[in-house]
Design a protein around this motif. Structure first.
Motif, short mmCIF file in Angstrom:
data_model
loop_
_atom_site.label_atom_id
_atom_site.label_comp_id
_atom_site.label_asym_id
_atom_site.label_seq_id
_atom_site.Cartn_x
_atom_site.Cartn_y
_atom_site.Cartn_z
N PHE A 11 0.83 -1.22 0.00
CA PHE A 11 0.00 0.00 0.00
C PHE A 11 0.86 1.26 0.00
N LEU A 12 1.84 1.29 0.88
CA LEU A 12 2.71 2.47 0.98
C LEU A 12 3.48 2.71 -0.31
N ILE A 13 4.00 1.63 -0.90
CA ILE A 13 4.75 1.77 -2.15
C ILE A 13 3.82 2.22 -3.28
N GLY A 14 2.64 1.59 -3.38
CA GLY A 14 1.69 1.95 -4.42
C GLY A 14 1.25 3.39 -4.31
N LEU A 15 0.97 3.84 -3.10
CA LEU A 15 0.55 5.23 -2.88
C LEU A 15 1.67 6.20 -3.21
N LEU A 16 2.89 5.86 -2.78
CA LEU A 16 4.03 6.75 -3.00
C LEU A 16 4.37 6.88 -4.47
N PRO A 53 -0.74 -4.45 -11.90
CA PRO A 53 -2.14 -4.10 -11.61
C PRO A 53 -2.29 -2.71 -11.01
N SER A 54 -1.36 -2.32 -10.12
CA SER A 54 -1.46 -1.00 -9.50
C SER A 54 -1.23 0.11 -10.53
N LEU A 55 -0.35 -0.15 -11.50
CA LEU A 55 -0.13 0.82 -12.57
C LEU A 55 -1.40 1.01 -13.40
N VAL A 56 -2.09 -0.09 -13.70
CA VAL A 56 -3.33 0.00 -14.47
C VAL A 56 -4.38 0.82 -13.70
N VAL A 57 -4.54 0.50 -12.43
CA VAL A 57 -5.51 1.22 -11.59
C VAL A 57 -5.14 2.70 -11.52
N GLY A 58 -3.86 2.99 -11.30
CA GLY A 58 -3.42 4.38 -11.21
C GLY A 58 -3.62 5.13 -12.52
N ALA A 59 -3.28 4.48 -13.63
CA ALA A 59 -3.41 5.14 -14.95
C ALA A 59 -4.87 5.46 -15.26
N LEU A 203 1.63 -8.24 -1.70
CA LEU A 203 2.12 -6.91 -2.04
C LEU A 203 1.21 -6.24 -3.07
N MET A 204 0.74 -7.03 -4.03
CA MET A 204 -0.10 -6.49 -5.10
C MET A 204 -1.41 -5.93 -4.55
N ILE A 205 -2.01 -6.64 -3.62
CA ILE A 205 -3.28 -6.17 -3.04
C ILE A 205 -3.09 -4.79 -2.41
N GLY A 206 -2.04 -4.64 -1.62
CA GLY A 206 -1.78 -3.35 -0.99
C GLY A 206 -1.46 -2.28 -2.02
N ALA A 207 -0.68 -2.64 -3.06
CA ALA A 207 -0.28 -1.68 -4.08
C ALA A 207 -1.48 -1.17 -4.86
N VAL A 208 -2.43 -2.05 -5.15
CA VAL A 208 -3.63 -1.65 -5.90
C VAL A 208 -4.45 -0.64 -5.08
N ILE A 209 -4.58 -0.90 -3.79
CA ILE A 209 -5.32 0.03 -2.92
C ILE A 209 -4.63 1.40 -2.91
N GLY A 210 -3.30 1.39 -2.77
CA GLY A 210 -2.55 2.65 -2.78
C GLY A 210 -2.67 3.37 -4.10
N ALA A 211 -2.62 2.61 -5.21
CA ALA A 211 -2.73 3.21 -6.53
C ALA A 211 -4.11 3.82 -6.77
N PHE A 212 -5.14 3.19 -6.19
CA PHE A 212 -6.50 3.71 -6.33
C PHE A 212 -6.64 5.08 -5.65
N LEU A 213 -5.96 5.24 -4.54
CA LEU A 213 -6.08 6.50 -3.78
C LEU A 213 -5.19 7.61 -4.33
#
Length: 247
Positions: A11-16, A53-59, A203-213
């Motif tokens: 989550f922290l990495i995805g958000l950052l 997946p987090s990149l897709v959500v963020g994009a 890690l992916m689950i947390g990253a996707v949540i961070g990327a969404f926010l």
């Protein structure tokens, strides 16, 4: 380390990284090799699996915010994807020391250029006839980083977008868009059964949540202030990453 802790790290990495224009490849690799002692091939594949997946959500989030600049992003993708394929095919034959020094020098140079742009800004910013060429070169460097080492390749893309005079918010959004294309190609070539699924999924689950926010947070900041404060930090991080590779 528990799965909850892994999700928190993701989550922290995805958000950052989705707030600052990266894909998190270097951070994921650091966690996977430093904390879990995964081998380089497994860490590279797991890193790309975690980040994609987090990149897709963020994009998608950045697209909905209207901040993606597709023209320059597509220019980078056109060269980044072939470079990713070539890098993936050549990676078994390239001496690690040579690759490390080349990428390190490129990152340091890009970071220093951002500093120069900050301290000696051009009074009349206008499109240069070399902008398309520059965008293509940044795409090639990013693609090689993804293909050879399993990194996200976000640093040269973000640096290139900033040097092409995009403000920080739009550079972050466009970088996320470009990295989706390179990451999916890199993931395909790095699979080979090397993914550590238990660690990667958490890690992916947390990253996707961070990327969404992340896009939601960026939509609430002042673009001028964000550019003023974050751009020099990004420059320092890019130079640091380059130096860290060779020290």
């Amino acid at each position: 380390m528990t799965y909850i802790a892994l999700i928190a790290i993701g989550f922290l990495i995805g958000l950052l990284v989705l707030s600052t224009g990266g894909g998190g490849g270097a951070l994921y690799l650091g966690v996977l090799t430093g904390l879990f002692h995964l081998s380089a091939p497994v860490a590279a594949a797991t890193s790309l699996f975690t980040a994609f997946p987090s990149l897709v959500v963020g994009a998608i989030g950045h697209y909905r915010s209207g901040n993606v600049r597709f023209k320059i992003g597509n220019r980078m993708i056109i060269t980044a994807i072939p470079a990713t394929i070539i890098g993936s095919l050549l990676s078994p034959y390239i001496p690690k020391i040579i690759y490390t020094w080349i990428i390190a020098i490129v990152l340091i140079a890009l970071g220093l250029q951002i500093f120069i742009q900050l301290f000696f800004p051009s009074k009349n910013i206008k499109k240069s006839k070399y902008d398309n060429l520059k965008a293509s070169i940044f795409g090639i460097v990013s693609g090689l980083m993804v293909g050879i080492a399993g990194l996200s390749g976000g640093a040269p893309i973000l640096a290139g977008l900033l040097l092409l005079n995009l403000d920080m918010v739009r550079a972050v959004a466009t970088s996320s868009y470009v990295l989706v294309g390179t990451s999916v190609i890199g993931l395909i070539f790095h699979l080979n059964g090397n993914i550590d699924w238990s660690i990667g999924i958490s890690l992916m689950i947390g990253a996707v949540i961070g990327a969404f926010l992340a896009p939601k947070l960026l939509s609430k900041v002042n673009p001028v202030k964000f550019n003023t404060y974050v751009k020099p930090i990004i420059a320092v991080l890019i130079v640091f990453l380059g130096l860290k590779m060779i020290i």
